[in-house]
Design an enzyme around this catalytic site. Structure first.
Site, PDB file in Angstrom:
ATOM      1  CG  HIS A  57      -1.984  -1.077   1.153  1.00 12.82           C
ATOM      2  ND1 HIS A  57      -2.890  -1.186   0.122  1.00 12.82           N
ATOM      3  CD2 HIS A  57      -2.240  -2.117   1.983  1.00 12.82           C
ATOM      4  CE1 HIS A  57      -3.675  -2.241   0.325  1.00 12.82           C
ATOM      5  NE2 HIS A  57      -3.293  -2.830   1.450  1.00 12.82           N
TER       6      HIS A  57
ATOM      7  NE  ARG B  19       1.955  -4.350   3.576  1.00 16.87           N
ATOM      8  CZ  ARG B  19       0.787  -3.908   4.060  1.00 16.87           C
ATOM      9  NH1 ARG B  19       0.064  -4.671   4.876  1.00 16.87           N
ATOM     10  NH2 ARG B  19       0.354  -2.697   3.742  1.00 16.87           N
TER      11      ARG B  19
ATOM     12  CD  GLU C  57      -3.739  -8.492   5.258  1.00 18.48           C
ATOM     13  OE1 GLU C  57      -3.903  -7.392   5.793  1.00 18.48           O
ATOM     14  OE2 GLU C  57      -2.962  -8.667   4.310  1.00 18.48           O
TER      15      GLU C  57
ATOM     16  CG  ASP D 131      -6.946  -5.742   4.456  1.00 15.27           C
ATOM     17  OD1 ASP D 131      -7.891  -5.275   3.792  1.00 15.27           O
ATOM     18  OD2 ASP D 131      -5.757  -5.532   4.183  1.00 15.27           O
TER      19      ASP D 131
HETATM   20  C1  3PY Z   1      -4.079  -4.157   7.752  1.00 18.18           C
HETATM   21  O1  3PY Z   1      -4.386  -3.658   8.837  1.00 18.18           O
HETATM   22  O2  3PY Z   1      -4.876  -4.722   7.001  1.00 18.18           O
HETATM   23  C2  3PY Z   1      -2.703  -4.082   7.316  1.00 18.18           C
HETATM   24  O3  3PY Z   1      -2.379  -4.605   6.274  1.00 18.18           O
HETATM   25  C3  3PY Z   1      -1.742  -3.333   8.171  1.00 18.18           C
HETATM   26  O4  3PY Z   1      -0.843  -2.655   7.418  1.00 18.18           O
HETATM   27 MG    MG Z   2      -3.919  -5.381   5.130  1.00 17.23          MG
END
Ligand code: 3PY
Ligand code: MG
Length: 256
Positions: free
Chosen positions: A46, A71, A147, A173
Protein backbone atom coordinates in the site's frame (compact mmCIF):
# COMPACT_ATOMS: atom_id res chain seq x y z
CA UNK A 1 27.88 -12.23 8.93
CA UNK A 2 25.37 -9.37 9.28
CA UNK A 3 23.10 -9.79 12.29
CA UNK A 4 19.34 -9.39 12.10
CA UNK A 5 17.97 -7.07 14.81
CA UNK A 6 14.59 -8.82 14.74
CA UNK A 7 16.14 -12.17 15.61
CA UNK A 8 18.37 -10.47 18.21
CA UNK A 9 15.30 -8.91 19.89
CA UNK A 10 13.54 -12.28 19.90
CA UNK A 11 16.64 -14.08 21.23
CA UNK A 12 16.73 -11.74 24.23
CA UNK A 13 13.01 -12.32 24.89
CA UNK A 14 11.94 -8.90 23.64
CA UNK A 15 9.64 -7.59 20.93
CA UNK A 16 11.03 -6.04 17.76
CA UNK A 17 9.80 -2.50 17.03
CA UNK A 18 9.39 -1.73 13.34
CA UNK A 19 9.10 1.55 11.42
CA UNK A 20 6.63 1.31 8.54
CA UNK A 21 7.38 3.34 5.42
CA UNK A 22 4.57 4.24 3.04
CA UNK A 23 6.35 7.14 1.38
CA UNK A 24 8.66 6.10 -1.44
CA UNK A 25 11.75 8.13 -0.65
CA UNK A 26 15.32 7.21 0.32
CA UNK A 27 15.80 10.24 2.57
CA UNK A 28 12.79 9.42 4.75
CA UNK A 29 14.03 5.82 4.83
CA UNK A 30 17.40 7.03 6.09
CA UNK A 31 15.73 9.21 8.74
CA UNK A 32 13.65 6.24 9.92
CA UNK A 33 16.76 4.07 10.02
CA UNK A 34 18.48 6.46 12.44
CA UNK A 35 15.37 6.97 14.58
CA UNK A 36 15.93 4.00 16.90
CA UNK A 37 13.72 1.23 15.48
CA UNK A 38 14.96 -2.36 15.32
CA UNK A 39 13.90 -2.60 11.69
CA UNK A 40 12.49 -0.42 8.95
CA UNK A 41 9.92 -1.79 6.51
CA UNK A 42 9.39 -0.63 2.93
CA UNK A 43 5.72 -1.21 2.09
CA UNK A 44 5.34 -2.32 -1.52
CA UNK A 45 1.68 -3.25 -1.01
CA UNK A 46 0.00 0.00 0.00
CA UNK A 47 3.02 2.32 0.14
CA UNK A 48 3.56 4.83 -2.68
CA UNK A 49 6.68 2.92 -3.66
CA UNK A 50 7.78 0.94 -6.68
CA UNK A 51 10.60 -1.57 -6.97
CA UNK A 52 13.27 0.94 -8.13
CA UNK A 53 12.53 3.24 -5.20
CA UNK A 54 12.46 0.25 -2.84
CA UNK A 55 16.05 -0.50 -3.87
CA UNK A 56 17.27 3.01 -3.03
CA UNK A 57 15.31 2.91 0.26
CA UNK A 58 16.96 -0.40 1.19
CA UNK A 59 20.35 1.16 0.35
CA UNK A 60 19.56 4.09 2.65
CA UNK A 61 18.39 1.82 5.50
CA UNK A 62 21.54 -0.31 5.07
CA UNK A 63 23.63 2.71 6.05
CA UNK A 64 21.87 2.87 9.46
CA UNK A 65 21.66 0.55 12.51
CA UNK A 66 18.15 -0.68 11.51
CA UNK A 67 17.49 -3.97 9.73
CA UNK A 68 15.83 -3.46 6.30
CA UNK A 69 12.67 -5.45 5.56
CA UNK A 70 9.91 -5.35 2.90
CA UNK A 71 6.18 -6.00 2.74
CA UNK A 72 5.61 -7.43 -0.72
CA UNK A 73 2.30 -6.69 -2.51
CA UNK A 74 1.23 -10.34 -2.73
CA UNK A 75 2.52 -13.89 -2.39
CA UNK A 76 4.44 -13.62 -5.65
CA UNK A 77 7.74 -15.59 -5.53
CA UNK A 78 9.53 -13.48 -8.18
CA UNK A 79 8.98 -10.26 -6.22
CA UNK A 80 9.80 -11.89 -2.87
CA UNK A 81 13.11 -13.07 -4.37
CA UNK A 82 13.81 -9.61 -5.85
CA UNK A 83 13.26 -7.92 -2.48
CA UNK A 84 15.67 -10.39 -0.86
CA UNK A 85 18.24 -9.89 -3.63
CA UNK A 86 17.89 -6.14 -3.03
CA UNK A 87 18.98 -6.68 0.58
CA UNK A 88 15.79 -7.20 2.60
CA UNK A 89 16.51 -9.28 5.72
CA UNK A 90 12.83 -9.92 6.35
CA UNK A 91 9.62 -10.25 4.34
CA UNK A 92 6.04 -9.67 5.42
CA UNK A 93 3.66 -11.32 2.97
CA UNK A 94 0.02 -10.10 2.91
CA UNK A 95 -3.20 -12.12 2.55
CA UNK A 96 -1.94 -15.58 3.50
CA UNK A 97 -5.11 -17.63 3.13
CA UNK A 98 -3.87 -21.20 3.46
CA UNK A 99 -0.97 -23.42 4.46
CA UNK A 100 -0.27 -23.72 0.74
CA UNK A 101 0.19 -19.92 0.47
CA UNK A 102 2.47 -20.01 3.50
CA UNK A 103 4.57 -22.81 2.01
CA UNK A 104 4.85 -20.93 -1.33
CA UNK A 105 6.00 -17.85 0.60
CA UNK A 106 8.58 -19.70 2.71
CA UNK A 107 9.97 -21.64 -0.27
CA UNK A 108 10.62 -18.39 -2.17
CA UNK A 109 12.82 -17.18 0.69
CA UNK A 110 15.03 -20.27 0.98
CA UNK A 111 17.72 -21.62 -1.30
CA UNK A 112 17.52 -25.27 -2.41
CA UNK A 113 17.30 -27.88 -1.06
CA UNK A 114 14.91 -26.30 1.49
CA UNK A 115 13.23 -23.91 -0.95
CA UNK A 116 13.31 -22.61 -4.51
CA UNK A 117 14.92 -19.17 -4.16
CA UNK A 118 16.93 -18.55 -7.30
CA UNK A 119 20.57 -17.58 -6.80
CA UNK A 120 21.66 -14.00 -7.51
CA UNK A 121 21.87 -12.19 -4.17
CA UNK A 122 23.20 -8.89 -5.60
CA UNK A 123 22.78 -6.36 -2.76
CA UNK A 124 22.16 -9.18 -0.28
CA UNK A 125 25.80 -10.07 -0.81
CA UNK A 126 27.05 -6.48 -0.52
CA UNK A 127 25.07 -5.73 2.63
CA UNK A 128 25.27 -9.22 4.11
CA UNK A 129 28.93 -9.92 3.24
CA UNK A 130 30.60 -12.78 1.39
CA UNK A 131 29.11 -15.46 3.65
CA UNK A 132 25.52 -14.27 2.94
CA UNK A 133 24.59 -17.36 0.86
CA UNK A 134 25.51 -19.65 3.76
CA UNK A 135 23.48 -17.87 6.45
CA UNK A 136 20.67 -16.10 4.57
CA UNK A 137 18.14 -18.91 5.01
CA UNK A 138 18.62 -18.88 8.78
CA UNK A 139 18.68 -15.10 9.15
CA UNK A 140 15.81 -13.90 6.93
CA UNK A 141 12.58 -13.33 8.89
CA UNK A 142 9.30 -14.50 7.32
CA UNK A 143 5.95 -13.28 8.64
CA UNK A 144 2.70 -14.24 6.90
CA UNK A 145 -0.23 -11.87 7.27
CA UNK A 146 -3.52 -13.07 8.73
CA UNK A 147 -6.14 -10.61 7.56
CA UNK A 148 -8.85 -12.57 5.74
CA UNK A 149 -11.62 -14.96 6.79
CA UNK A 150 -9.86 -17.76 4.89
CA UNK A 151 -6.63 -17.00 6.72
CA UNK A 152 -8.49 -17.06 10.03
CA UNK A 153 -10.08 -20.41 9.18
CA UNK A 154 -6.71 -21.89 8.19
CA UNK A 155 -4.86 -20.22 11.08
CA UNK A 156 -3.76 -23.42 12.76
CA UNK A 157 -2.41 -25.02 9.55
CA UNK A 158 -0.68 -21.77 8.56
CA UNK A 159 1.03 -21.48 11.95
CA UNK A 160 2.19 -25.08 11.63
CA UNK A 161 4.12 -24.43 8.39
CA UNK A 162 7.78 -25.21 8.88
CA UNK A 163 10.09 -22.29 8.16
CA UNK A 164 7.43 -19.62 8.71
CA UNK A 165 8.71 -17.51 11.61
CA UNK A 166 5.30 -16.24 12.52
CA UNK A 167 2.20 -14.36 11.59
CA UNK A 168 1.48 -10.65 11.30
CA UNK A 169 -2.07 -9.45 11.93
CA UNK A 170 -3.57 -6.79 9.66
CA UNK A 171 -6.33 -5.38 11.88
CA UNK A 172 -7.81 -3.19 9.13
CA UNK A 173 -8.34 -5.93 6.54
CA UNK A 174 -9.37 -8.36 9.25
CA UNK A 175 -11.95 -5.89 10.58
CA UNK A 176 -13.28 -5.35 7.04
CA UNK A 177 -13.42 -9.09 6.36
CA UNK A 178 -15.41 -9.56 9.57
CA UNK A 179 -17.87 -6.85 8.52
CA UNK A 180 -16.66 -4.39 11.15
CA UNK A 181 -14.97 -1.76 8.99
CA UNK A 182 -11.37 -0.63 9.24
CA UNK A 183 -10.28 -0.53 12.81
CA UNK A 184 -6.73 0.51 13.72
CA UNK A 185 -7.24 -0.67 17.30
CA UNK A 186 -10.42 -2.75 17.14
CA UNK A 187 -12.92 -2.39 19.94
CA UNK A 188 -15.39 -4.88 18.45
CA UNK A 189 -15.38 -8.00 20.62
CA UNK A 190 -15.33 -10.49 17.72
CA UNK A 191 -12.37 -8.76 16.04
CA UNK A 192 -10.50 -8.49 19.34
CA UNK A 193 -11.07 -12.19 19.96
CA UNK A 194 -9.87 -13.06 16.44
CA UNK A 195 -6.67 -11.08 17.01
CA UNK A 196 -6.01 -12.87 20.30
CA UNK A 197 -6.71 -16.20 18.58
CA UNK A 198 -3.97 -15.35 16.04
CA UNK A 199 -1.62 -14.67 18.95
CA UNK A 200 -2.42 -17.86 20.84
CA UNK A 201 -2.28 -20.03 17.74
CA UNK A 202 1.14 -18.63 16.80
CA UNK A 203 2.43 -19.22 20.33
CA UNK A 204 0.99 -22.76 20.43
CA UNK A 205 3.12 -23.54 17.37
CA UNK A 206 6.23 -21.88 18.81
CA UNK A 207 5.91 -19.05 16.30
CA UNK A 208 6.19 -15.27 16.59
CA UNK A 209 3.26 -12.88 16.35
CA UNK A 210 3.25 -9.34 14.99
CA UNK A 211 0.60 -6.70 14.54
CA UNK A 212 0.15 -3.28 12.97
CA UNK A 213 -0.77 -0.69 15.62
CA UNK A 214 -2.11 2.86 15.34
CA UNK A 215 0.25 4.23 18.04
CA UNK A 216 3.13 3.41 20.40
CA UNK A 217 0.62 3.14 23.28
CA UNK A 218 -1.26 0.38 21.45
CA UNK A 219 2.06 -1.25 20.49
CA UNK A 220 3.02 -1.31 24.19
CA UNK A 221 -0.31 -2.95 25.07
CA UNK A 222 0.10 -5.52 22.30
CA UNK A 223 3.61 -6.42 23.46
CA UNK A 224 2.18 -6.86 26.97
CA UNK A 225 -0.35 -9.31 25.52
CA UNK A 226 2.51 -11.31 23.98
CA UNK A 227 2.96 -9.90 20.47
CA UNK A 228 6.69 -9.78 19.77
CA UNK A 229 6.76 -7.72 16.57
CA UNK A 230 4.99 -4.38 16.71
CA UNK A 231 4.58 -1.50 14.28
CA UNK A 232 3.60 1.74 16.00
CA UNK A 233 1.90 3.46 13.03
CA UNK A 234 3.29 4.49 9.63
CA UNK A 235 5.57 7.42 8.85
CA UNK A 236 2.90 8.87 6.53
CA UNK A 237 0.32 8.95 9.34
CA UNK A 238 2.88 10.41 11.75
CA UNK A 239 3.85 13.07 9.21
CA UNK A 240 0.20 13.90 8.58
CA UNK A 241 -0.63 14.27 12.27
CA UNK A 242 2.46 16.29 13.20
CA UNK A 243 2.09 18.60 10.19
CA UNK A 244 -1.57 19.12 11.07
CA UNK A 245 -0.71 19.82 14.72
CA UNK A 246 1.97 22.37 13.76
CA UNK A 247 -0.36 24.00 11.23
CA UNK A 248 -3.12 24.24 13.84
CA UNK A 249 -0.76 25.68 16.45
CA UNK A 250 0.64 28.19 13.96
CA UNK A 251 -2.85 29.22 12.84
CA UNK A 252 -3.76 29.90 16.46
CA UNK A 253 -0.62 31.85 17.31
CA UNK A 254 0.76 33.45 14.15
CA UNK A 255 -0.51 36.92 13.26
CA UNK A 256 -2.96 36.92 10.34
C1 3PY B 1 -4.08 -4.16 7.75
O1 3PY B 1 -4.39 -3.66 8.84
O2 3PY B 1 -4.88 -4.72 7.00
C2 3PY B 1 -2.70 -4.08 7.32
O3 3PY B 1 -2.38 -4.61 6.27
C3 3PY B 1 -1.74 -3.33 8.17
O4 3PY B 1 -0.84 -2.65 7.42
MG1 MG C 1 -3.92 -5.38 5.13
Amino acid sequence: MRSNNIRDAWASGGAAVCAWLSIGNSYTAEIAGWAGYDCVLVDLQHGMTGVETMISMLQAISATPATPIVRVPSCEPALIMKALDAGAFGIICPMIDSARDARTFVAATRYPPLGNRSFGPARGLLYGGASYPTYADASIVRLGMIETLKGLEALDEICAVEGLDGIFVGPNDLGLAMGKGTLGDPTDEAVRAAILLCLSSAKAHGKHAGIFCPSSAVAARRSGEGFDFVVPNSEANLLKSSLAAEARAARETVRN
